[in-house]
Design a protein around this motif. Sequence first.
Motif, PDB file in Angstrom:
ATOM      1  N   GLU A   1      26.676 -42.400 -94.470  1.00 27.23           N
ATOM      2  CA  GLU A   1      27.879 -42.539 -95.293  1.00 27.23           C
ATOM      3  C   GLU A   1      29.016 -41.633 -94.844  1.00 27.23           C
ATOM      4  OE1 GLU A   1      27.202 -42.664 -99.495  1.00 27.23           O
ATOM      5  OE2 GLU A   1      25.464 -43.987 -99.303  1.00 27.23           O
ATOM      6  N   GLN A   2      28.797 -40.903 -93.744  1.00 25.51           N
ATOM      7  CA  GLN A   2      29.816 -40.005 -93.182  1.00 25.51           C
ATOM      8  C   GLN A   2      30.430 -39.076 -94.234  1.00 25.51           C
ATOM      9  OE1 GLN A   2      30.206 -43.563 -91.760  1.00 25.51           O
ATOM     10  NE2 GLN A   2      28.623 -42.623 -90.505  1.00 25.51           N
ATOM     11  N   THR A   3      29.578 -38.571 -95.124  1.00 26.68           N
ATOM     12  CA  THR A   3      30.032 -37.639 -96.153  1.00 26.68           C
ATOM     13  C   THR A   3      29.276 -36.324 -96.010  1.00 26.68           C
ATOM     14  OG1 THR A   3      30.335 -39.531 -97.646  1.00 26.68           O
ATOM     15  CG2 THR A   3      30.420 -37.341 -98.631  1.00 26.68           C
TER      16      THR A   3
END
Length: 296
Positions: free
Chosen positions: A152-154
């Motif tokens: 989720e690239q978080t």
Amino acid sequence: MSDYLVKALAYDGFVRAYAVDATETIAEAQRRHDTWNTASAALGRTMIGALMLGATLKGEDKLTVKVDGNGPAGGIVVDSNGKGEVKGYIKSPHLSLPLNENGKLDVRGAVGTEGMFTVIKDLGLKEPFSGQTPIVSGEIGEDFTYYLAVSEQTPSAVGVSVLVDTDDSIKTAGGFMIQMMPGADETVIDRIEAQLKQTVRISALLDEGQTPEEILKGLLATDEIDFLETMPVTFHCDCSKEKFGAAILTLGADEIQAMIEEDHGAEAVCTFCNNKYQYSEADLNKLKQEALGEAK
């Protein structure tokens, strides 16, 4: 107060944070599945992570977390939604391993260090969103953290913790999830990372009587927190006799007739909550007639 989760923002909105007290929720899962201490910790941690991930969704949206490791726990499957409801099961509930080198429950030993960590989100669209990352530690919290960073690239920090009493009951259970929004200042990140390194397990803080709000204040190293929402969380399963009946219907009339002749009835057991549903010969005959009607 019963179990609840708080959502918050800090550092001018560049940090999003969640904390949850899920003690009764995990205790309910422990009672329903009769999990032993190591299995309780593994299942409980996964349920806590799924609750916080679910809190990022809208109310009716839901997700499934699957942990398929190479350890003796077997698979763990947990469903949660945007309303704070969660249910789950572990394939080997009667698992109690020796404590690890730190004197803690050996969740890594139970889950294993190889396998896949999968999140499937049903957001009401045609196709569900599915993300999968390899298991990186088996401790569950780090696996949620890795999934969020990669899939989720978080950039996130996830802590999940279950304190199991000597009689296998759940003493406390809870967790936190801290996420950095785009543009977050490096000094803020460093400050929170330093704080996380010296923070004890969340279950211990809950055992001391701290609330999710107090836990977040400590983790974020600031009093300037904007608490956005407080949401009750609970163990909830939506199984029913009707749903299992619909599943029996799909077997077809011949298979249902065989159940009547051989077993004179049927029992369905929900893997998520262990509820049992009984079907008499009359129930099965009714389902058989439905199956025959649909076949025409």
